[in-house]
Design an enzyme around this catalytic site. Structure first.
Site, mmCIF file in Angstrom:
data_model
loop_
_atom_site.group_PDB
_atom_site.id
_atom_site.type_symbol
_atom_site.label_atom_id
_atom_site.label_comp_id
_atom_site.label_asym_id
_atom_site.label_seq_id
_atom_site.Cartn_x
_atom_site.Cartn_y
_atom_site.Cartn_z
ATOM 1 N N ASP A 54 0.829 -1.213 0.000
ATOM 2 C CA ASP A 54 0.000 0.000 0.000
ATOM 3 C C ASP A 54 0.862 1.261 0.000
ATOM 4 O O ASP A 54 1.953 1.272 0.573
ATOM 5 C CB ASP A 54 -0.902 -0.033 1.245
ATOM 6 C CG ASP A 54 -2.041 0.961 1.139
ATOM 7 O OD1 ASP A 54 -2.283 1.492 0.031
ATOM 8 O OD2 ASP A 54 -2.696 1.211 2.159
ATOM 9 N N HIS A 112 2.657 3.127 -9.011
ATOM 10 C CA HIS A 112 2.485 1.675 -9.178
ATOM 11 C C HIS A 112 3.703 1.072 -9.898
ATOM 12 O O HIS A 112 4.141 -0.029 -9.578
ATOM 13 C CB HIS A 112 1.207 1.383 -9.963
ATOM 14 C CG HIS A 112 -0.041 1.774 -9.222
ATOM 15 N ND1 HIS A 112 -0.280 1.429 -7.913
ATOM 16 C CD2 HIS A 112 -1.140 2.496 -9.604
ATOM 17 C CE1 HIS A 112 -1.447 1.910 -7.530
ATOM 18 N NE2 HIS A 112 -1.985 2.572 -8.534
ATOM 19 N N LEU A 129 11.037 -20.687 -4.266
ATOM 20 C CA LEU A 129 10.114 -19.711 -3.652
ATOM 21 C C LEU A 129 8.816 -19.725 -4.452
ATOM 22 O O LEU A 129 8.851 -19.708 -5.688
ATOM 23 C CB LEU A 129 10.721 -18.302 -3.712
ATOM 24 C CG LEU A 129 9.817 -17.158 -3.234
ATOM 25 C CD1 LEU A 129 9.735 -17.142 -1.698
ATOM 26 C CD2 LEU A 129 10.322 -15.798 -3.721
HETATM 27 C C1 FPP Z 1 -2.161 0.203 -3.141
HETATM 28 O O1 FPP Z 1 -1.604 1.491 -3.209
HETATM 29 C C2 FPP Z 1 -1.612 -0.601 -4.186
HETATM 30 C C3 FPP Z 1 -2.339 -1.154 -5.193
HETATM 31 C C4 FPP Z 1 -3.779 -0.994 -5.314
HETATM 32 C C5 FPP Z 1 -1.694 -1.924 -6.238
HETATM 33 C C6 FPP Z 1 -0.409 -2.604 -5.873
HETATM 34 C C7 FPP Z 1 0.288 -2.932 -7.124
HETATM 35 C C8 FPP Z 1 1.625 -2.900 -7.315
HETATM 36 C C9 FPP Z 1 2.622 -2.658 -6.260
HETATM 37 C C10 FPP Z 1 2.178 -3.098 -8.649
HETATM 38 C C11 FPP Z 1 1.457 -4.124 -9.430
HETATM 39 C C12 FPP Z 1 2.229 -5.357 -9.526
HETATM 40 C C13 FPP Z 1 1.875 -6.300 -10.379
HETATM 41 C C14 FPP Z 1 2.727 -7.486 -10.551
HETATM 42 C C15 FPP Z 1 0.633 -6.200 -11.152
HETATM 43 P P1 FPP Z 1 -2.604 2.682 -3.486
HETATM 44 O O2 FPP Z 1 -2.728 2.878 -4.936
HETATM 45 O O3 FPP Z 1 -3.911 2.430 -2.820
HETATM 46 O O4 FPP Z 1 -1.833 3.873 -2.820
HETATM 47 P P2 FPP Z 1 -2.499 5.025 -1.957
HETATM 48 O O5 FPP Z 1 -3.249 4.357 -0.834
HETATM 49 O O6 FPP Z 1 -1.314 5.800 -1.480
HETATM 50 O O7 FPP Z 1 -3.382 5.804 -2.869
#
Ligand code: FPP
Length: 250
Positions: free
Chosen positions: A28, A45, A139
């Site tokens: 997150d 992302h 893994l």
């Molecule tokens: C939450 O941060 C994160 C997500 C919803 C997506 C997580 C995805 C990745 C780390 C990359 C994707 C990887 C693959 C392999 C597809 P947020 O967007 O909610 O951040 P915020 O809470 O700060 O807005």
């Protein structure tokens, strides 16, 4: 990491717990990482994928057998279409670019979640990644994509109900071990530790069944800033926790 949120921290070196085998991560804070730099969320992302690469490498080197990450939740469909497209593209890029190296490094890729609503090209990419790496044992990387913990339990219940309806199973034969095998994470042991970055204190529908006894750890950093050192710190804090599984402990 704010260790006060991580419950007891009272083991001395002599009583360190064994290291975790399976760590699950709610990655997150990508959006906030980008916003703090005046960048579009999609770049957060993208940087999150770099952090994921570091986490996979570190997990392998630190001897974990399983790493599960929350990449796209069923609730994430509520985000703007441009962001959804960016996340789907990142899955495509991650699988295409990293598959050969992951294969060489002995990483098994399991993409867990619902297949509903996913396009044909994503489904065939998922199938290809899982098929090509299925015999790897160093893994297991579970990527939760189009995943929701309640949906996972409902899917297992539907499968069980169908078996009962077909006369292959009696209701009394249903037990926790059976449900554990039928959920999407069924091929992995339960996670020992669930980490959430960004300081939010929620599970957000992640691993509701298999995470029942997991230690929870909330780290005060945004996911793109997660490093090998962050993972080492989390493992160290885990080993100092007192795990009793409902009993009285040692
Ligand atoms: C939450 O941060 C994160 C997500 C919803 C997506 C997580 C995805 C990745 C780390 C990359 C994707 C990887 C693959 C392999 C597809 P947020 O967007 O909610 O951040 P915020 O809470 O700060 O807005």
């Amino acid at each position: 990491m704010s260790e006060p949120q991580t419950s007891s921290n009272n083991a001395d070196v002599a009583t360190l717990r064994p290291p975790p085998r399976h760590i699950a991560i709610i990655m997150d804070g990508n959006g906030r990482w980008a916003k703090a730099r005046g960048l579009p969320r999609a770049l957060g992302h993208k940087e999150g994928v770099e952090a994921l690469r570091r986490a996979v490498e570190a997990s392998r080197e630190l001897g974990l057998t399983h790493l599960s990450v929350y990449a796209f939740s069923t609730e994430n469909w509520n985000r703007p279409q441009t962001e959804i497209d960016a996340l789907f593209d990142l899955l495509r890029v991650f699988v295409r670019r990293d598959l050969a190296r992951l294969q060489k490094d002995g990483v098994r890729i399991c993409i867990i979640g619902s297949r509903e609503g996913l396009s044909a090209d994503i489904l065939s990419l998922i199938d290809e990644a899982m098929e090509k790496t299925r015999d790897n044992t160093r893994l297991t990387l579970n990527i939760a994509f189009n995943y929701g913990g309640r949906g996972e339990i409902v899917a297992a219940m539907q499968e069980i109900a169908r078996a009962v309806e077909a006369g292959r199973l009696k209701p009394d034969q249903i037990d926790e071990a059976m449900v554990s095998r039928m959920v999407w994470t069924g091929e992995s042991p339960d996670p020992d530790l669930v980490i959430r970055t960004s300081g939010e204190l929620r599970l957000s529908n992640f691993l509701l069944w298999s995470g029942a006894y997991a230690e929870l750890m909330f780290m005060d950093l945004w996911w793109p800033d997660f490093t090998r050192e962050s993972l080492e710190k989390a493992i160290d804090a885990f080993r100092r926790r007192d795990r009793r599984f409902g009993g009285l402990g040692a």
